[in-house]
Design a protein around this motif. Structure first.
Motif, PDB file in Angstrom:
ATOM      1  N   GLU A 154      -1.794   9.018   5.324  1.00 17.71           N
ATOM      2  CA  GLU A 154      -2.105   7.736   5.980  1.00 17.71           C
ATOM      3  C   GLU A 154      -0.838   7.098   6.552  1.00 17.71           C
ATOM      4  N   TYR A 155       0.240   7.146   5.784  1.00 19.60           N
ATOM      5  CA  TYR A 155       1.503   6.540   6.202  1.00 19.60           C
ATOM      6  C   TYR A 155       2.043   7.245   7.444  1.00 19.60           C
ATOM      7  N   LEU A 197      -1.916   9.015   0.456  1.00 17.85           N
ATOM      8  CA  LEU A 197      -1.126   7.901   0.992  1.00 17.85           C
ATOM      9  C   LEU A 197      -0.100   8.395   2.011  1.00 17.85           C
ATOM     10  N   LEU A 213       0.039   6.242  10.426  1.00 17.21           N
ATOM     11  CA  LEU A 213       0.377   4.884  10.849  1.00 17.21           C
ATOM     12  C   LEU A 213       1.692   4.879  11.630  1.00 17.21           C
ATOM     13  N   GLN A 221       0.813  -1.213   0.000  1.00 21.60           N
ATOM     14  CA  GLN A 221       0.000   0.000   0.000  1.00 21.60           C
ATOM     15  C   GLN A 221       0.850   1.269   0.000  1.00 21.60           C
TER      16      GLN A 221
END
Length: 70
Positions: free
Chosen positions: A62-63, A59, A66, A31
């Protein structure tokens, strides 16, 4: 292709350092490798790049979340 391989390796290293389980790594690397590839290439496309700036931005957010444990 080498950029993609390097990005995948770096992504896995980042995730392992954050304590992500080995079982989750393959899907997360799949991903998020484009985030690292974009950083490696510093946003410059040399040849074909199949991700839009909007995709990379989403992305990346989101990364970061995380990795920050959010």
């Amino acid at each position: 292709m080498r950029t993609e391989d390097t990005a995948r390796e770096l992504c896995a290293i980042d995730l392992r350092q954050r304590g992500i389980s080995e079982g989750r790594l393959p899907a997360l690397v799949e991903q998020f490798w484009p985030v690292l590839a974009n950083e490696i290439r510093q946003g410059i496309a040399d040849g074909e790049w199949r991700f839009s700036p909007e995709q990379i931005e989403a992305l990346s957010a989101e990364y970061r979340a995380l990795l920050d444990g959010r």
